[in-house]
Scaffold this active site. Structure first.
Site, PDB file in Angstrom:
ATOM      1  N   GLU A 166       0.849  -1.193   0.000  1.00  0.00           N
ATOM      2  CA  GLU A 166       0.000   0.000   0.000  1.00  0.00           C
ATOM      3  C   GLU A 166       0.885   1.244   0.000  1.00  0.00           C
ATOM      4  O   GLU A 166       1.933   1.279   0.636  1.00  0.00           O
ATOM      5  CB  GLU A 166      -0.872  -0.026   1.255  1.00  0.00           C
ATOM      6  CG  GLU A 166      -1.766   1.194   1.428  1.00  0.00           C
ATOM      7  CD  GLU A 166      -2.416   1.227   2.802  1.00  0.00           C
ATOM      8  OE1 GLU A 166      -3.476   1.853   2.923  1.00  0.00           O
ATOM      9  OE2 GLU A 166      -1.848   0.635   3.750  1.00  0.00           O
ATOM     10  N   LYS A 201     -10.061   0.065  -2.200  1.00  0.00           N
ATOM     11  CA  LYS A 201     -10.296  -0.297  -0.802  1.00  0.00           C
ATOM     12  C   LYS A 201     -11.748  -0.041  -0.425  1.00  0.00           C
ATOM     13  O   LYS A 201     -12.263   1.072  -0.575  1.00  0.00           O
ATOM     14  CB  LYS A 201      -9.363   0.503   0.107  1.00  0.00           C
ATOM     15  CG  LYS A 201      -9.402   0.097   1.563  1.00  0.00           C
ATOM     16  CD  LYS A 201      -8.362   0.882   2.372  1.00  0.00           C
ATOM     17  CE  LYS A 201      -8.341   0.433   3.820  1.00  0.00           C
ATOM     18  NZ  LYS A 201      -7.341   1.191   4.619  1.00  0.00           N
ATOM     19  N   CYS A 236      -4.503  -3.067   4.119  1.00  0.00           N
ATOM     20  CA  CYS A 236      -4.237  -2.609   5.480  1.00  0.00           C
ATOM     21  C   CYS A 236      -5.253  -3.153   6.481  1.00  0.00           C
ATOM     22  O   CYS A 236      -5.425  -4.351   6.615  1.00  0.00           O
ATOM     23  CB  CYS A 236      -4.173  -1.084   5.508  1.00  0.00           C
ATOM     24  SG  CYS A 236      -3.294  -0.425   6.964  1.00  0.00           S
TER      25      CYS A 236
END
Length: 534
Positions: free
Chosen positions: A291, A354, A405
Site C-alpha cells: 500500500e 479499498k 491494510c
C-alpha cells in the site's frame, strides 16, 4: 405489620437468596489484571494462554455485581487493554486521538461488564452453563464493536491473540468468532473452576465436578489440535516476490517524499531483475508492492507510470502496485491495488479500490466537529472513496484476493475475495505511520485468515513487517521493521473452501443470538427474584 417491617423482611429475604460478589478491593485489581493479561496475549508479547486468564479475571470481578459496578470494572479492563495496545496510534498524531479511541473501545468492555453482572442469576442457577455464557457474551460484544460506529474497529479481538495457539485451527470451522468463543469458553471454564470453595474436596464424588472442568479444558484444546488445516484444493505453485522498499522517514509525512518512496520500490525491483538475469534468483511469477508504494497517481502522471513500467518490464512479471488514484470526483481519492503488466502497463480490469477506508485517517466523518477535537484531521485533505467490489484480481499466474491494510481485520471483506475465486490472499499495507507492534498484530490477523480460508497468504508492507503465511498459519520470510527488503517464496494456490468459508457470518449470528437469549433468561430470573419475597 407496618410498611417498614414488610420492607425489612423483603430486604432480609433478598439478602438470603442473593450471593455476594467478591469484595470491591479484590475485584478492582482483578479487572485491571484482566486487561493486562489480555494485552500480554497479543503480539508483540504473544503469551496466548493469558487471553483466557484475562477473560476469567473479568468474569469473576463482575459476577454478582450491580450493573453500574460491572460497567466500571469492564471499563477498567478495557482501558488497561486498549490504551497500551493502541499506543501506536499516538506516535505521530498526538495524544487526543489515541485517548479517544482507547476510551471508545474500553466502552464496549464496559458493556460486557454490565452483561456479565446482569447474567449472574442465570450463572448462579446453572453453574454448568457459566463457560458457554461467558463465551457467547464475548462474541456478542465483539460483533457490536466490529460494526459500530462508522463500520467498527475489530482490533483487539480475542481471536487475534491465538496466532501460535492450537485454538487458531478452529478458524477453519467458524472463523474469528469461533476462535473468540473458544478462548472465552476456556476463560469461563477457568473461572468456574476457581469459583469453588478453596477447601479441597473430601470425598471422591466431590472431585467429579473439578475433574469434569479440567477434562473440558483439555478437550477444548484437543478439538483445536484435531481440526485439519492446509490448502483447500488446487495444488499449483507460483513464485511470488514481496518488495518492501522502505520510506525516507517514518511518520505522517512519509508521503511528502512520494517520489522517493516510489523510487525505492522501483529500484529494489530492478535489483531483483538483475539477480534474475544473472541466474542467481528464480524469476517470480508475480511481484507485490505494498500500500502507498505509489502515492503519485500513475494513471495521471506519466513519470510515475514510466518508472513502474520500467520495473515491470525488467522483471518480466506483473506487479501489484499499491497506488493512490485521483477521483472519481473533485477532491476525492482512492486507495487501490492496481495490476501493472510487463510491456502493456496498467490493467484497469484488475483494479481493486479499498472498500473500508479508515474513518478519521482516510476520510473524516463529521469533519467540523472532529476539527474541534484535533486539528490533525486536516491532514486528511481529500476523502478516500470506498470501493464496491471485492478485491478479486486475475494476475494471470494466480487469482488474488487483495485487501488493504486494516481490512484484514474485517471478516466479510476477506471472505468475499475467497468466495469470488481468490486462490491466494494478499494484504497490502503501509505501517510507516505506526510501529513494529502494530505490524506484528496485523500479521497475526493474516495468519488467522490463512487458516480460516485454507489459502496461502502474504503481507507486503512499505517498512515491515512483511512475510508469507502458509495455510496452516506458519510464517516464513518475515522481514525486519524500518528496513528495505525483498523476499521470494513459492506459494501453493488453493481453490477449495473451508467450512468457515462456506458458513460465513452464521456462526457469529448464532453465538450472538445465544448471548441475547442469555440476557433474556437472566431478565426472567431477576423478575422472579423481585416478586418472590412479596
Amino acid at each position: 405489620m407496618t410498611t417498614l417491617d414488610r420492607e425489612e423482611v423483603r430486604a432480609t429475604a433478598v439478602a438470603r437468596v442473593t450471593p455476594r460478589p467478591l469484595p470491591l478491593r479484590v475485584a478492582v485489581p482483578m479487572a485491571v489484571a484482566a486487561g493486562l493479561a489480555l494485552l500480554a496475549a497479543f503480539p508483540p508479547y504473544g503469551v496466548w494462554p493469558l487471553a483466557p486468564a484475562g477473560v476469567a479475571l473479568l468474569a469473576a470481578a463482575a459476577h454478582r455485581r450491580r450493573l453500574r459496578a460491572g460497567a466500571g470494572l469492564g471499563f477498567l479492563t478495557g482501558v488497561a487493554l486498549f490504551a497500551p495496545l493502541l499506543e501506536w496510534t499516538n506516535l505521530h498524531t498526538g495524544y487526543v486521538p489515541w485517548v479517544l479511541l482507547s476510551l471508545l473501545q474500553a466502552g464496549y468492555l464496559a458493556l460486557l461488564g454490565v452483561a456479565t453482572a446482569w447474567v449472574s442469576p442465570l450463572v448462579d442457577r446453572y453453574r454448568w452453563a457459566w463457560p458457554a455464557i461467558t463465551g457467547v457474551l464475548w462474541v456478542g460484544q465483539e460483533a457490536l464493536r466490529d460494526r459500530t460506529p462508522f463500520g467498527g474497529f475489530p482490533w483487539g479481538r480475542l481471536a487475534f491473540t491465538q496466532d501460535t495457539s492450537p485454538l487458531l485451527r478452529l478458524a477453519a470451522l467458524g472463523g474469528a468468532p469461533l476462535v473468540t468463543f473458544a478462548v472465552a469458553l476456556t476463560g469461563g471454564l477457568l473461572v468456574t473452576l476457581a469459583w469453588r470453595r478453596w477447601a479441597p474436596p473430601r470425598h471422591a464424588e466431590q472431585w467429579r465436578p473439578v475433574a469434569g472442568l479440567l477434562a473440558a479444558l483439555v478437550a477444548v484444546l484437543g478439538v483445536g489440535l484435531a481440526v485439519p488445516v492446509g490448502v483447500r484444493g488446487g495444488g499449483e505453485q507460483v513464485t511470488v516476490a514481496i518488495v518492501q522498499g522502505n520510506v525516507p522517514r517514518l511518520g505522517l509525512d512519509f508521503n511528502a517524499q512520494r517520489q522517493a518512496v516510489l523510487n525505492n520500490h522501483v529500484d529494489a525491483t530492478l535489483t531483483l531483475a538483475e539477480r534474475v538475469a544473472a541466474g542467481t534468483q528464480r524469476r517470480p511469477d508475480l511481484v507485490v508492492w505494498p500500500e502507498n508504494s505509489s502515492d503519485i497517481d500513475p494513471l495521471r502522471y506519466p513519470g510515475a507510470a514510466d518508472r513502474i513500467s520500467q520495473a515491470a518490464d525488467a522483471i518480466g512479471a506483473p506487479i501489484l502496485v499499491g497506488a493512490v488514484l485521483l477521483g472519481p470526483g473533485e477532491g476525492q481519492v482512492r486507495n487501490a491495488g492496481l495490476l501493472w503488466r510487463p510491456t502493456s502497463g496498467p490493467d484497469l480490469q484488475q483494479l481493486y479500490t479499498k472498500r473500508h477506508p479508515v474513518p478519521f485517517a482516510e476520510y473524516v466523518p463529521l469533519r467540523t466537529i472532529a476539527r474541534m477535537v484535533s486539528s490533525e484531521v486536516d491532514r486528511v485533505r481529500s476523502d478516500f472513496v470506498p470501493g464496491t467490489e471485492p478485491g478479486v484480481l486475475d494476475a494471470g499466474p494466480a487469482v488474488l484476493g487483495d485487501v488493504i491494510c486494516f481490512e484484514v481485520a474485517y471478516d466479510g471483506v476477506v471472505r468475499d475475495t475467497v468466495t469470488g475465486g481468490a486462490q491466494l490472499l494478499v494484504v497490502q499495507t503501509n505501517n510507516a505511520t505506526f510501529d513494529v507492534a502494530e505490524a506484528r498484530q496485523q500479521l497475526a490477523m493474516v495468519r488467522l485468515r490463512a487458516v480460516e480460508h485454507g489459502r496461502a497468504a502474504l503481507m507486503a508492507s512499505t517498512v515491515g513487517v512483511s512475510g508469507f503465511v502458509s495455510p496452516d498459519g506458519r510464517v516464513t520470510g518475515a522481514t525486519g521493521f524500518n528496513t528495505a527488503a525483498v523476499v521470494i517464496r513459492q506459494m501453493q494456490l488453493g481453490d477449495g473452501r473451508t467450512p468457515a468459508t462456506l458458513v460465513g457470518v452464521w456462526p457469529e449470528v448464532a453465538l450472538a443470538a445465544l448471548a441475547v437469549a442469555a440476557l433474556a433468561g437472566a431478565a426472567v430470573l431477576r423478575r422472579r427474584r423481585e416478586v418472590a419475597p412479596g
